[in-house]
Write a protein that holds these residues in place. Structure first.
Motif, PDB file in Angstrom:
ATOM      1  N   ILE A  36      17.807 -33.205  10.162  1.00 25.48           N
ATOM      2  CA  ILE A  36      17.441 -32.598  11.441  1.00 25.48           C
ATOM      3  C   ILE A  36      17.987 -33.425  12.605  1.00 25.48           C
ATOM      4  O   ILE A  36      18.440 -32.882  13.615  1.00 25.48           O
ATOM      5  CB  ILE A  36      15.891 -32.472  11.538  1.00 25.48           C
ATOM      6  N   TYR A  37      18.002 -34.761  12.427  1.00 21.53           N
ATOM      7  CA  TYR A  37      18.388 -35.670  13.514  1.00 21.53           C
ATOM      8  C   TYR A  37      19.830 -36.165  13.422  1.00 21.53           C
ATOM      9  O   TYR A  37      20.180 -37.189  13.983  1.00 21.53           O
ATOM     10  CB  TYR A  37      17.410 -36.859  13.566  1.00 21.53           C
ATOM     11  N   GLY A  38      20.661 -35.438  12.687  1.00 19.26           N
ATOM     12  CA  GLY A  38      22.081 -35.807  12.616  1.00 19.26           C
ATOM     13  C   GLY A  38      22.308 -37.139  11.921  1.00 19.26           C
ATOM     14  O   GLY A  38      23.138 -37.950  12.347  1.00 19.26           O
ATOM     15  N   GLY A  39      21.534 -37.408  10.888  1.00 18.11           N
ATOM     16  CA  GLY A  39      21.769 -38.605  10.062  1.00 18.11           C
ATOM     17  C   GLY A  39      21.043 -39.845  10.546  1.00 18.11           C
ATOM     18  O   GLY A  39      21.070 -40.876   9.865  1.00 18.11           O
ATOM     19  N   ILE A  40      20.400 -39.782  11.699  1.00 22.70           N
ATOM     20  CA  ILE A  40      19.714 -41.000  12.177  1.00 22.70           C
ATOM     21  C   ILE A  40      18.190 -40.883  12.031  1.00 22.70           C
ATOM     22  O   ILE A  40      17.649 -39.796  11.817  1.00 22.70           O
ATOM     23  CB  ILE A  40      20.072 -41.314  13.663  1.00 22.70           C
ATOM     24  N   ASP A  41      17.522 -42.034  12.158  1.00 24.99           N
ATOM     25  CA  ASP A  41      16.054 -42.060  12.084  1.00 24.99           C
ATOM     26  C   ASP A  41      15.465 -41.412  13.345  1.00 24.99           C
ATOM     27  O   ASP A  41      16.092 -41.412  14.405  1.00 24.99           O
ATOM     28  CB  ASP A  41      15.545 -43.512  12.051  1.00 24.99           C
ATOM     29  N   TYR A  42      14.256 -40.895  13.214  1.00 27.85           N
ATOM     30  CA  TYR A  42      13.481 -40.530  14.412  1.00 27.85           C
ATOM     31  C   TYR A  42      12.607 -41.752  14.675  1.00 27.85           C
ATOM     32  O   TYR A  42      11.417 -41.762  14.404  1.00 27.85           O
ATOM     33  CB  TYR A  42      12.663 -39.274  14.117  1.00 27.85           C
ATOM     34  N   SER A  43      13.250 -42.801  15.186  1.00 23.65           N
ATOM     35  CA  SER A  43      12.617 -44.121  15.197  1.00 23.65           C
ATOM     36  C   SER A  43      11.427 -44.201  16.140  1.00 23.65           C
ATOM     37  O   SER A  43      10.475 -44.943  15.884  1.00 23.65           O
ATOM     38  CB  SER A  43      13.642 -45.211  15.503  1.00 23.65           C
ATOM     39  N   LYS A  44      11.448 -43.413  17.214  1.00 20.28           N
ATOM     40  CA  LYS A  44      10.324 -43.465  18.158  1.00 20.28           C
ATOM     41  C   LYS A  44       9.001 -43.135  17.465  1.00 20.28           C
ATOM     42  O   LYS A  44       7.938 -43.642  17.806  1.00 20.28           O
ATOM     43  CB  LYS A  44      10.598 -42.459  19.283  1.00 20.28           C
ATOM     44  N   MET A  45       9.076 -42.272  16.444  1.00 28.65           N
ATOM     45  CA  MET A  45       7.861 -41.881  15.704  1.00 28.65           C
ATOM     46  C   MET A  45       7.778 -42.583  14.346  1.00 28.65           C
ATOM     47  O   MET A  45       6.955 -42.237  13.508  1.00 28.65           O
ATOM     48  CB  MET A  45       7.837 -40.357  15.484  1.00 28.65           C
ATOM     49  N   GLY A  46       8.648 -43.527  14.130  1.00 28.70           N
ATOM     50  CA  GLY A  46       8.615 -44.291  12.874  1.00 28.70           C
ATOM     51  C   GLY A  46       9.020 -43.480  11.656  1.00 28.70           C
ATOM     52  O   GLY A  46       8.598 -43.787  10.536  1.00 28.70           O
ATOM     53  N   LEU A  47       9.829 -42.442  11.878  1.00 31.39           N
ATOM     54  CA  LEU A  47      10.257 -41.618  10.738  1.00 31.39           C
ATOM     55  C   LEU A  47      11.705 -41.943  10.372  1.00 31.39           C
ATOM     56  O   LEU A  47      12.619 -41.736  11.173  1.00 31.39           O
ATOM     57  CB  LEU A  47      10.135 -40.135  11.086  1.00 31.39           C
ATOM     58  N   SER A  48      11.890 -42.465   9.164  1.00 27.18           N
ATOM     59  CA  SER A  48      13.250 -42.829   8.757  1.00 27.18           C
ATOM     60  C   SER A  48      14.044 -41.568   8.419  1.00 27.18           C
ATOM     61  O   SER A  48      13.467 -40.519   8.112  1.00 27.18           O
ATOM     62  CB  SER A  48      13.209 -43.781   7.567  1.00 27.18           C
ATOM     63  N   SER A  49      15.355 -41.710   8.466  1.00 26.37           N
ATOM     64  CA  SER A  49      16.216 -40.540   8.219  1.00 26.37           C
ATOM     65  C   SER A  49      16.026 -39.999   6.793  1.00 26.37           C
ATOM     66  O   SER A  49      16.281 -38.832   6.531  1.00 26.37           O
ATOM     67  CB  SER A  49      17.682 -40.908   8.447  1.00 26.37           C
ATOM     68  N   THR A  50      15.539 -40.859   5.896  1.00 21.55           N
ATOM     69  CA  THR A  50      15.385 -40.415   4.502  1.00 21.55           C
ATOM     70  C   THR A  50      14.008 -39.805   4.215  1.00 21.55           C
ATOM     71  O   THR A  50      13.766 -39.310   3.113  1.00 21.55           O
ATOM     72  CB  THR A  50      15.605 -41.597   3.534  1.00 21.55           C
ATOM     73  N   ALA A  51      13.107 -39.847   5.195  1.00 17.23           N
ATOM     74  CA  ALA A  51      11.782 -39.252   4.970  1.00 17.23           C
ATOM     75  C   ALA A  51      11.917 -37.733   4.848  1.00 17.23           C
ATOM     76  O   ALA A  51      12.783 -37.117   5.482  1.00 17.23           O
ATOM     77  CB  ALA A  51      10.852 -39.596   6.126  1.00 17.23           C
ATOM     78  N   ILE A  52      11.058 -37.147   4.001  1.00 21.10           N
ATOM     79  CA  ILE A  52      11.097 -35.684   3.851  1.00 21.10           C
ATOM     80  C   ILE A  52      10.448 -35.062   5.088  1.00 21.10           C
ATOM     81  O   ILE A  52       9.280 -35.310   5.384  1.00 21.10           O
ATOM     82  CB  ILE A  52      10.349 -35.228   2.584  1.00 21.10           C
ATOM     83  N   ALA A  53      11.222 -34.285   5.792  1.00 18.45           N
ATOM     84  CA  ALA A  53      10.668 -33.577   6.958  1.00 18.45           C
ATOM     85  C   ALA A  53      10.022 -32.282   6.495  1.00 18.45           C
ATOM     86  O   ALA A  53       8.978 -31.863   7.008  1.00 18.45           O
ATOM     87  CB  ALA A  53      11.771 -33.287   7.961  1.00 18.45           C
ATOM     88  N   SER A  54      10.638 -31.626   5.517  1.00 20.51           N
ATOM     89  CA  SER A  54      10.135 -30.337   5.055  1.00 20.51           C
ATOM     90  C   SER A  54      10.488 -30.143   3.571  1.00 20.51           C
ATOM     91  O   SER A  54      11.667 -30.009   3.221  1.00 20.51           O
ATOM     92  CB  SER A  54      10.775 -29.227   5.909  1.00 20.51           C
ATOM     93  N   SER A  55       9.448 -30.158   2.742  1.00 16.96           N
ATOM     94  CA  SER A  55       9.672 -29.950   1.308  1.00 16.96           C
ATOM     95  C   SER A  55      10.284 -28.563   1.082  1.00 16.96           C
ATOM     96  O   SER A  55       9.800 -27.580   1.659  1.00 16.96           O
ATOM     97  CB  SER A  55       8.355 -30.039   0.545  1.00 16.96           C
ATOM     98  N   PHE A  56      11.316 -28.495   0.312  1.00 19.08           N
ATOM     99  CA  PHE A  56      12.058 -27.258   0.006  1.00 19.08           C
ATOM    100  C   PHE A  56      12.743 -26.659   1.252  1.00 19.08           C
ATOM    101  O   PHE A  56      13.276 -25.562   1.199  1.00 19.08           O
ATOM    102  CB  PHE A  56      11.148 -26.195  -0.649  1.00 19.08           C
ATOM    103  N   GLY A  57      12.706 -27.408   2.362  1.00 24.04           N
ATOM    104  CA  GLY A  57      13.212 -26.880   3.644  1.00 24.04           C
ATOM    105  C   GLY A  57      14.688 -26.565   3.633  1.00 24.04           C
ATOM    106  O   GLY A  57      15.148 -25.706   4.390  1.00 24.04           O
ATOM    107  N   LYS A  58      15.466 -27.239   2.800  1.00 20.30           N
ATOM    108  CA  LYS A  58      16.911 -26.996   2.802  1.00 20.30           C
ATOM    109  C   LYS A  58      17.271 -25.670   2.154  1.00 20.30           C
ATOM    110  O   LYS A  58      18.367 -25.149   2.386  1.00 20.30           O
ATOM    111  CB  LYS A  58      17.604 -28.126   2.047  1.00 20.30           C
TER     112      LYS A  58
END
Ligand SMILES: Nc1ncnc2c1ncn2[C@@H]1O[C@H](COP(=O)(O)OP(=O)(O)O)[C@@H](O)[C@H]1O
Ligand SMILES: CC(C)(COP(=O)(O)O)[C@@H](O)C(=O)NCCC(=O)O
Length: 387
Positions: free
Chosen positions: A230-252
């Motif tokens: 979602i973030y173009g390969g980078i972490d959403y660091s402000k919220m402590g979410l790494s780029s490898t965290a699952i944002a949405s299970s089965f979302g792809k």
């Protein structure tokens, strides 16, 4: 499971062995679990007094509930319960049973085995089984972090309160405050049945173990939408979410121009296992937080001693609690209810069961998973009834 046995101690003099077998059942939504004791009853004299001793093995077996006839045939073949007392009213063999199937199949057991199922409450049995294991069996509870299994030393004086999360077909969460002191505080229908059912539909696999095996070889990133997607390969660091965290299970699976057949069964199984395990870990933590509990014990056959399942649950509890709460697993995970029903024979007076003095010997398999639960056993000793 083979646990060693210690003797009765002192100057004792055993007499007149007689074969004995006892049985308790937990018939759940998916699996019917049996705990049965086989061994000898003898009378021992020590210090001028005699007492009755049971010595033998406690066996654990399971059958698919949908194949309950196999379970009935097994009981018949082994003549389990044949030493039980009979119901005075109808002369049927009385057998302790818990789980929904104790109600659903009461007539079947009556007709096929001449059993009168003595129904015990399911939650009551889960708690009794967990309490028994945590007190009587050394090296029963363990943590599983980063692929490392570590047994937990249970301090009997500091065991309660804890949260017991039983992941069967559905999930029950029970706050346990002591022996027989508990409250079912939460639950979720997204449990082992969901994983197994959806997994079967998505991968067309034939057995639960095959589904687990598939998940072992899969890559969930093909199926799950990650923060980085979602973030173009980078972490959403402000919220402590790494780029490898699952944002949405089965979302792809919505964005790709693919149908089910274009996905590997392994990747689907992996994603599903993570989704269910993560979700249960998170709800368990939130429930523990609600009641200020730090220790969470997980049981139920969904876990199956499976490394990736335990790792995912542990990480979820650690992540959401920021390291404050700990996930622990039980070696006899799937047999809590059946064991609880079994130890409940103890309520009935002198000819009862207490399992004690057990020393573990068995080694886990090389990949860290537990051996098959089927027909494993504990050696056990029961000393009772001063005469
Ligand atoms: N051999 C198996 N067959 C079916 N399900 C299994 C098996 N082994 C583990 N499971 C998992 O265990 C779950 C059932 O766990 P269990 O604790 O026996 O619950 P229940 O009492 O509802 O039957 C299943 O939904 C599935 O996720
Ligand atoms: C109804 C049950 C207690 C039955 O136990 P099970 O056979 O799943 O082990 C369990 O499936 C459950 O707790 N389901 C979740 C129900 C809920 O809290 O919404």
């Amino acid at each position: 499971m083979d646990l060693g046995i210690t003797g009765t101690g002192g100057n004792s003099d055993a007499q007149s062995d007689s074969q004995i077998s006892h049985l308790a059942l937990d018939i759940g939504g998916t699996l019917a679990k049996l705990v049965y004791f086989s061994g000898n009853k003898s009378s021992v004299k020590a210090s001028g007094r005699s007492r009755s001793i049971l010595q033998g093995k406690l066996h654990f077996s399971k059958f698919e509930t949908s194949k309950i006839d196999d379970c009935v045939a097994f009981i018949k073949r082994k003549q389990l319960g044949s030493h039980h007392p009979k119901d005075l009213g109808n002369d049927r063999i009385v057998v302790k049973a818990t789980g929904g199937g104790a109600f659903k199949f009461a007539d079947l057991f009556k007709e096929k085995l001449d059993f009168c199922l003595d129904k015990e409450d399911e939650m009551d049995c889960l708690v009794a089984g967990a309490n028994f294991l945590l007190k009587a069996v050394d090296q029963e509870a363990f943590t599983y972090i980063g692929g490392q299994k570590e047994f937990v030393k249970i301090n009997q004086d500091d065991l309660y309160p804890f949260l017991l999360v039983n992941i069967g077909s559905g999930v029950s969460m029970i706050k346990v405050d002591g022996n027989g002191k508990f409250e079912r505080v939460s639950g979720t229908s997204l449990g082992g049945g969901t994983f197994w059912g959806l997994g079967k539909l998505l991968t067309k696999c034939n057995s639960f173990d095959e589904l687990l095996e598939l998940s072992h070889q899969g890559n969930n990133r093909v199926v799950d939408m990650l923060v980085g997607d979602i973030y173009g390969g980078i972490d959403y660091s402000k919220m402590g979410l790494s780029s490898t965290a699952i944002a949405s299970s089965f979302g792809k699976t919505i964005s790709a121009n693919k149908v089910l057949e274009n996905y590997r069964a392994e990747d689907l199984a992996r994603s599903l296992l993570r989704m269910i395990s993560n979700n249960i870990g998170q709800i368990a933590y939130l429930t523990a937080l609600r009641f200020g509990l730090k220790r969470i014990f997980f049981g139920g056959f969904f876990i199956r001693g499976h490394a990736y399942t335990m790792d995912t649950i542990s990480v979820a509890v650690h992540y959401w609690s920021k390291g404050d709460a700990q996930a622990m697993f039980l070696r006899h995970e799937g047999f809590l209810g059946a064991l609880g029903a079994f130890v409940n024979y103890n309520k009935q007076g002198p000819d009862n069961f207490i399992l004690m003095q057990q020393v573990p010997k068995e080694k886990p398999k090389s990949d860290g998973t537990e051996p098959e639960g089927e027909d494993s056993f504990l050696r056990c000793l029961h000393q009772a009834c001063w005469a």
